[in-house]
Design a protein around this motif. Structure first.
Motif, PDB file in Angstrom:
ATOM      1  N   LYS A  78       0.861  -1.172   0.000  1.00  0.00           N
ATOM      2  CA  LYS A  78       0.000   0.000   0.000  1.00  0.00           C
ATOM      3  C   LYS A  78       0.908   1.237   0.000  1.00  0.00           C
ATOM      4  O   LYS A  78       2.011   1.216   0.562  1.00  0.00           O
ATOM      5  N   SER A  79       0.449   2.304  -0.612  1.00  0.00           N
ATOM      6  CA  SER A  79       1.270   3.514  -0.663  1.00  0.00           C
ATOM      7  C   SER A  79       0.544   4.687  -0.019  1.00  0.00           C
ATOM      8  O   SER A  79      -0.678   4.820  -0.132  1.00  0.00           O
ATOM      9  N   LEU A  80       1.310   5.511   0.647  1.00  0.00           N
ATOM     10  CA  LEU A  80       0.785   6.663   1.381  1.00  0.00           C
ATOM     11  C   LEU A  80       1.544   7.900   0.922  1.00  0.00           C
ATOM     12  O   LEU A  80       2.774   7.872   0.810  1.00  0.00           O
ATOM     13  N   ARG A  81       0.802   8.954   0.639  1.00  0.00           N
ATOM     14  CA  ARG A  81       1.449  10.190   0.208  1.00  0.00           C
ATOM     15  C   ARG A  81       1.534  11.168   1.380  1.00  0.00           C
ATOM     16  O   ARG A  81       0.525  11.486   2.015  1.00  0.00           O
ATOM     17  N   ASN A  82       2.745  11.643   1.663  1.00  0.00           N
ATOM     18  CA  ASN A  82       2.984  12.658   2.684  1.00  0.00           C
ATOM     19  C   ASN A  82       3.709  13.839   2.062  1.00  0.00           C
ATOM     20  O   ASN A  82       4.151  13.781   0.912  1.00  0.00           O
ATOM     21  N   SER A  83       3.865  14.900   2.846  1.00  0.00           N
ATOM     22  CA  SER A  83       4.457  16.120   2.284  1.00  0.00           C
ATOM     23  C   SER A  83       5.973  16.191   2.409  1.00  0.00           C
ATOM     24  O   SER A  83       6.628  16.822   1.587  1.00  0.00           O
ATOM     25  N   ASP A  84       6.547  15.579   3.469  1.00  0.00           N
ATOM     26  CA  ASP A  84       7.954  15.814   3.801  1.00  0.00           C
ATOM     27  C   ASP A  84       8.185  17.313   3.935  1.00  0.00           C
ATOM     28  O   ASP A  84       9.143  17.869   3.404  1.00  0.00           O
TER      29      ASP A  84
END
Length: 243
Positions: free
Chosen positions: A200-206
């Motif tokens: 599964k992939s999760l998008r974050n901002s960093d």
């Protein structure tokens, strides 16, 4: 319950973090953008998590204590913890295995520790952007013992990612979720590395600047709106947005 999240945010304690990344500024921007939960993930330290969590409570924003660990393989891992006590215990292990070199603030930037009023209360003198003498396997083991969650950070990047540095994901690592950068091309990444499709992939901002913090664009499904509920959802791979 669907909640909007951003689990990769740096404060001014990270040498690459902007000095506007103070607890109140981060919480205020996260609330303004409609987020339900965030994680504070400075490089190799959790020393601004306490202040951010205190401010978060005042604004009904869940703040997960975390860290962006740089392992001895130069791989960045997001380490998220159930409470501040567990995060501090992990930090102690990290500090024991960190280089004794001091940060060069004039070159890399200051590493500022804040209280919940955004007042500087200290400066971390360690070189936080260096690798820690802790392997990937050790990191996963130690975080798991503390009932936390580990997510390989920005796997689409050409540096400091598990793909860039190893070229693969070791099958012995208990990974269910990977992080993709805010502006990463999910489709192109999956096409190039077919084996990533099993995760599964999760998008974050960093986020290193306030404007970097995500809008309501990355979501997970939780049974309980709490740190415990979020960590349980991550362990179960309940990602419903951000890919």
């Amino acid at each position: 319950m669907k909640i909007a999240i951003d689990f990769h945010i740096h404060t001014a304690l990270s040498p690459c973090g902007d000095e506007d990344m103070t607890p109140n500024n981060i919480i205020g921007m996260s609330v303004l953008k409609g987020l339900d939960a965030i994680a504070i993930t400075d490089h190799n330290t959790i020393e601004n998590c306490d202040a951010c969590m205190t401010v978060g409570l005042k604004h009904n924003l869940i703040v997960i204590p975390g860290m962006e660990l740089q392992t001895k393989e130069e791989v960045h891992l997001l380490c998220l913890f159930k409470n501040l006590s567990a995060a501090k215990e992990f930090q102690s292990k990290v500090y024991e295995k960190m280089s004794i070199k001091e940060n060069l603030s004039e070159l890399f930037g200051k590493q500022i520790i804040y209280d919940d009023k955004d007042q500087p209360v200290g400066e971390n003198r360690r070189m936080l952007i260096s690798s820690v003498n802790m392997s990937l396997e050790e990191a996963f083991r130690d975080v798991d013992l503390l009932e936390g969650v580990v997510i390989p950070a920005h796997v689409d990047k050409s540096s400091y990612s598990i793909i860039a540095n190893l070229g693969f994901i070791p099958p012995n690592l208990p990974i269910s979720i990977i992080e993709i950068s805010k502006n990463g091309n999910h489709g192109a990444l999956m096409e190039k590395f077919h084996f990533l499709q099993r995760y599964k992939s999760l998008r974050n901002s960093d986020a290193h600047y306030l404007h970097d913090i995500l809008e309501r664009e990355s979501f997970i499904e939780v049974e309980e709106k709490s740190i415990f509920g979020i960590l349980e959802a991550l362990k179960a791979g309940n990602i419903i947005g951000g890919s």
